[in-house]
Write a protein that holds these residues in place. Sequence first.
Motif, PDB file in Angstrom:
ATOM      1  N   ARG A  23      13.639   8.636   8.381  1.00  0.00           N
ATOM      2  CA  ARG A  23      12.411   9.219   8.923  1.00  0.00           C
ATOM      3  C   ARG A  23      12.854  10.266  10.006  1.00  0.00           C
ATOM      4  O   ARG A  23      13.710  10.483  10.424  1.00  0.00           O
ATOM      5  N   ARG A  24      11.668  10.873  10.242  1.00  0.00           N
ATOM      6  CA  ARG A  24      11.676  12.137  11.477  1.00  0.00           C
ATOM      7  C   ARG A  24      11.190  11.776  12.494  1.00  0.00           C
ATOM      8  O   ARG A  24      11.743  12.389  13.670  1.00  0.00           O
ATOM      9  N   ALA A  25      10.182  10.848  12.697  1.00  0.00           N
ATOM     10  CA  ALA A  25       9.672  10.238  13.878  1.00  0.00           C
ATOM     11  C   ALA A  25       9.560   8.932  13.949  1.00  0.00           C
ATOM     12  O   ALA A  25       9.149   8.433  12.438  1.00  0.00           O
ATOM     13  N   PRO A  26       9.470   8.046  14.955  1.00  0.00           N
ATOM     14  CA  PRO A  26      10.210   8.429  16.076  1.00  0.00           C
ATOM     15  C   PRO A  26      11.457   8.556  16.169  1.00  0.00           C
ATOM     16  O   PRO A  26      12.223   8.202  15.156  1.00  0.00           O
ATOM     17  N   ARG A  27      12.317   9.094  17.232  1.00  0.00           N
ATOM     18  CA  ARG A  27      13.628   8.823  17.384  1.00  0.00           C
ATOM     19  C   ARG A  27      14.003   7.293  17.267  1.00  0.00           C
ATOM     20  O   ARG A  27      13.602   6.705  18.189  1.00  0.00           O
ATOM     21  N   ILE A  28      15.102   6.854  16.440  1.00  0.00           N
ATOM     22  CA  ILE A  28      15.221   5.427  16.432  1.00  0.00           C
ATOM     23  C   ILE A  28      16.687   5.348  16.626  1.00  0.00           C
ATOM     24  O   ILE A  28      17.421   6.126  16.185  1.00  0.00           O
ATOM     25  N   THR A  29      16.824   4.265  17.273  1.00  0.00           N
ATOM     26  CA  THR A  29      18.051   3.717  17.697  1.00  0.00           C
ATOM     27  C   THR A  29      18.208   2.498  17.049  1.00  0.00           C
ATOM     28  O   THR A  29      17.481   1.513  17.039  1.00  0.00           O
ATOM     29  N   LEU A  30      19.241   2.310  16.254  1.00  0.00           N
ATOM     30  CA  LEU A  30      19.337   1.002  15.353  1.00  0.00           C
ATOM     31  C   LEU A  30      20.136   0.080  15.971  1.00  0.00           C
ATOM     32  O   LEU A  30      21.273   0.609  16.585  1.00  0.00           O
ATOM     33  N   GLN A  31      19.755  -1.159  16.430  1.00  0.00           N
ATOM     34  CA  GLN A  31      20.449  -2.277  16.786  1.00  0.00           C
ATOM     35  C   GLN A  31      20.884  -3.109  16.158  1.00  0.00           C
ATOM     36  O   GLN A  31      20.201  -3.902  15.478  1.00  0.00           O
ATOM     37  N   ARG A  32      22.258  -3.086  15.491  1.00  0.00           N
ATOM     38  CA  ARG A  32      22.588  -4.087  14.644  1.00  0.00           C
ATOM     39  C   ARG A  32      23.367  -5.439  15.281  1.00  0.00           C
ATOM     40  O   ARG A  32      23.519  -5.360  16.364  1.00  0.00           O
ATOM     41  N   GLU A  33      22.481  -6.518  14.675  1.00  0.00           N
ATOM     42  CA  GLU A  33      22.815  -7.833  15.559  1.00  0.00           C
ATOM     43  C   GLU A  33      23.579  -8.725  14.390  1.00  0.00           C
ATOM     44  O   GLU A  33      23.277  -8.972  13.566  1.00  0.00           O
ATOM     45  N   ASP A  34      25.110  -8.750  14.867  1.00  0.00           N
ATOM     46  CA  ASP A  34      25.758  -9.694  14.062  1.00  0.00           C
ATOM     47  C   ASP A  34      25.300 -11.023  14.003  1.00  0.00           C
ATOM     48  O   ASP A  34      25.457 -11.852  13.127  1.00  0.00           O
TER      49      ASP A  34
ATOM     50  N   ALA B 257       0.782  -1.166  -0.011  1.00  0.00           N
ATOM     51  CA  ALA B 257      -0.072   0.036   0.074  1.00  0.00           C
ATOM     52  C   ALA B 257       0.922   1.491  -0.070  1.00  0.00           C
ATOM     53  O   ALA B 257       0.486   2.412   0.616  1.00  0.00           O
ATOM     54  N   GLY B 258       2.070   1.106  -0.712  1.00  0.00           N
ATOM     55  CA  GLY B 258       2.793   2.420  -1.029  1.00  0.00           C
ATOM     56  C   GLY B 258       3.590   2.766   0.127  1.00  0.00           C
ATOM     57  O   GLY B 258       4.594   3.678  -0.241  1.00  0.00           O
ATOM     58  N   ARG B 259       4.072   1.877   1.140  1.00  0.00           N
ATOM     59  CA  ARG B 259       5.085   2.071   2.034  1.00  0.00           C
ATOM     60  C   ARG B 259       5.498   0.801   2.534  1.00  0.00           C
ATOM     61  O   ARG B 259       4.922  -0.007   2.159  1.00  0.00           O
ATOM     62  N   SER B 260       6.750   0.869   3.036  1.00  0.00           N
ATOM     63  CA  SER B 260       7.397  -0.196   3.484  1.00  0.00           C
ATOM     64  C   SER B 260       6.534  -0.877   4.872  1.00  0.00           C
ATOM     65  O   SER B 260       5.896  -0.184   5.623  1.00  0.00           O
ATOM     66  N   LEU B 261       6.636  -2.131   5.066  1.00  0.00           N
ATOM     67  CA  LEU B 261       6.136  -2.787   6.227  1.00  0.00           C
ATOM     68  C   LEU B 261       6.697  -1.956   7.602  1.00  0.00           C
ATOM     69  O   LEU B 261       5.989  -1.989   8.383  1.00  0.00           O
ATOM     70  N   LEU B 262       7.628  -1.901   7.666  1.00  0.00           N
ATOM     71  CA  LEU B 262       8.405  -1.161   8.728  1.00  0.00           C
ATOM     72  C   LEU B 262       8.040   0.291   8.827  1.00  0.00           C
ATOM     73  O   LEU B 262       7.784   0.516   9.944  1.00  0.00           O
ATOM     74  N   ASP B 263       7.933   0.991   7.675  1.00  0.00           N
ATOM     75  CA  ASP B 263       7.533   2.223   8.036  1.00  0.00           C
ATOM     76  C   ASP B 263       5.887   2.117   8.421  1.00  0.00           C
ATOM     77  O   ASP B 263       5.369   2.947   9.198  1.00  0.00           O
ATOM     78  N   HIS B 264       5.120   1.346   7.817  1.00  0.00           N
ATOM     79  CA  HIS B 264       3.681   1.266   8.363  1.00  0.00           C
ATOM     80  C   HIS B 264       3.842   1.099  10.053  1.00  0.00           C
ATOM     81  O   HIS B 264       3.064   1.641  10.595  1.00  0.00           O
ATOM     82  N   ALA B 265       4.749   0.229  10.318  1.00  0.00           N
ATOM     83  CA  ALA B 265       4.730  -0.194  12.000  1.00  0.00           C
ATOM     84  C   ALA B 265       5.100   1.091  12.726  1.00  0.00           C
ATOM     85  O   ALA B 265       4.571   1.454  13.822  1.00  0.00           O
ATOM     86  N   LEU B 266       6.242   1.757  12.211  1.00  0.00           N
ATOM     87  CA  LEU B 266       6.733   2.932  12.783  1.00  0.00           C
ATOM     88  C   LEU B 266       5.630   4.064  12.754  1.00  0.00           C
ATOM     89  O   LEU B 266       5.555   4.877  13.687  1.00  0.00           O
ATOM     90  N   ASP B 267       4.864   4.333  11.699  1.00  0.00           N
ATOM     91  CA  ASP B 267       3.696   5.214  11.711  1.00  0.00           C
ATOM     92  C   ASP B 267       2.722   5.083  12.693  1.00  0.00           C
ATOM     93  O   ASP B 267       2.363   5.901  13.387  1.00  0.00           O
ATOM     94  N   ARG B 268       2.399   3.869  13.125  1.00  0.00           N
ATOM     95  CA  ARG B 268       1.352   3.215  13.983  1.00  0.00           C
ATOM     96  C   ARG B 268       2.017   3.583  15.341  1.00  0.00           C
ATOM     97  O   ARG B 268       1.237   4.267  16.266  1.00  0.00           O
ATOM     98  N   LEU B 269       3.294   3.536  15.403  1.00  0.00           N
ATOM     99  CA  LEU B 269       3.802   3.748  16.719  1.00  0.00           C
ATOM    100  C   LEU B 269       3.747   5.216  17.173  1.00  0.00           C
ATOM    101  O   LEU B 269       3.488   5.792  18.284  1.00  0.00           O
ATOM    102  N   THR B 270       4.272   6.171  15.981  1.00  0.00           N
ATOM    103  CA  THR B 270       4.409   7.511  16.395  1.00  0.00           C
ATOM    104  C   THR B 270       2.677   7.909  16.393  1.00  0.00           C
ATOM    105  O   THR B 270       2.588   8.942  17.432  1.00  0.00           O
ATOM    106  N   ASP B 271       1.606   7.541  15.830  1.00  0.00           N
ATOM    107  CA  ASP B 271       0.551   7.927  15.896  1.00  0.00           C
ATOM    108  C   ASP B 271      -0.111   7.516  17.349  1.00  0.00           C
ATOM    109  O   ASP B 271      -0.837   8.216  18.029  1.00  0.00           O
ATOM    110  N   ALA B 272       0.550   6.543  18.098  1.00  0.00           N
ATOM    111  CA  ALA B 272      -0.031   6.401  19.415  1.00  0.00           C
ATOM    112  C   ALA B 272       0.992   7.078  20.519  1.00  0.00           C
ATOM    113  O   ALA B 272       0.576   6.537  21.618  1.00  0.00           O
ATOM    114  N   GLY B 273       1.670   7.874  20.090  1.00  0.00           N
ATOM    115  CA  GLY B 273       2.491   8.758  21.137  1.00  0.00           C
ATOM    116  C   GLY B 273       4.212   8.274  21.293  1.00  0.00           C
ATOM    117  O   GLY B 273       4.452   8.914  22.136  1.00  0.00           O
ATOM    118  N   VAL B 274       4.410   7.279  20.665  1.00  0.00           N
ATOM    119  CA  VAL B 274       5.798   6.588  20.954  1.00  0.00           C
ATOM    120  C   VAL B 274       6.856   7.948  20.391  1.00  0.00           C
ATOM    121  O   VAL B 274       6.841   8.003  19.201  1.00  0.00           O
TER     122      VAL B 274
END
Length: 242
Positions: free
Chosen positions: A71-82, A33-50
């Motif tokens: 992305r501008r929101a939310p503030r994201i910490t990337l956790q790379r897992e080797d 639907a025009g966005r990545s699955l990850l962006d959809h999830a992060l959008d929902r979290l932002t809308d919920a106040g995260v």
Amino acid sequence: MITLSHAMVLAAGLGTRMRPLSEAMPKPLLPLAGRSLLDHALDRLTDAGVADAVVNAHWLADQVAASVAARRAPRITLQREDALLETGGGVARALPALGNAPFAVVNGDAFWLDGPHPALKRLAAAFDPERMDGLLLLIRTAQIAGEVGRGDFMLDPLGLLRRPEEGEVSPYLFGGVQILSPALFAEAPSGAFSLNRLYNRAIEAGRLYGLVHDGVWFHLSTPDDLEHAEDVMRSGVIRALF
């Protein structure tokens, strides 16, 4: 009731059942639907106040890093897992960045549409830290197109969860959206482990609960599932219902 401020999105899996689509792109970055699955999830979290989220990455991690950096929101910490830490190990490693209060955890390939009230806000309103270590969003198997097996959990009238016993078939699947307390991770094992180990312990303590989703949820395991979801979204049927 709690106020959500922190969350984690699990985006480190290999997505093997989504091959060949996931061979050159992590499954959470596949478009729907025009966005990545990850962006959809992060959008929902932002809308919920995260405001702050951790996103873990392993398979083709540079692609995940580029996506969250845009992305501008939310503030994201990337956790790379080797090495893959599985669901429990990934969240356990991220705990220092998730604060001291209950937080949301969303699977990077979870895609849902809210019903009358946003699912994450319903979970936050229902979460009681005095009684709960975890509150999981459940999906009615009757609403799911695709293989559902024996279901995931049995739900009692008060919302308490247990595993199906031998011969039982559960009418619910876990939808990959949840709120967890840091207390759930007390004495958690080190390294890679599944959240299911902690769920089972919380069930024994009577502290794992479920909430049934009142909107639409898509089972996204294979390329056919993704194509079906795209067709449904494009058809306009969902907009007519919600």
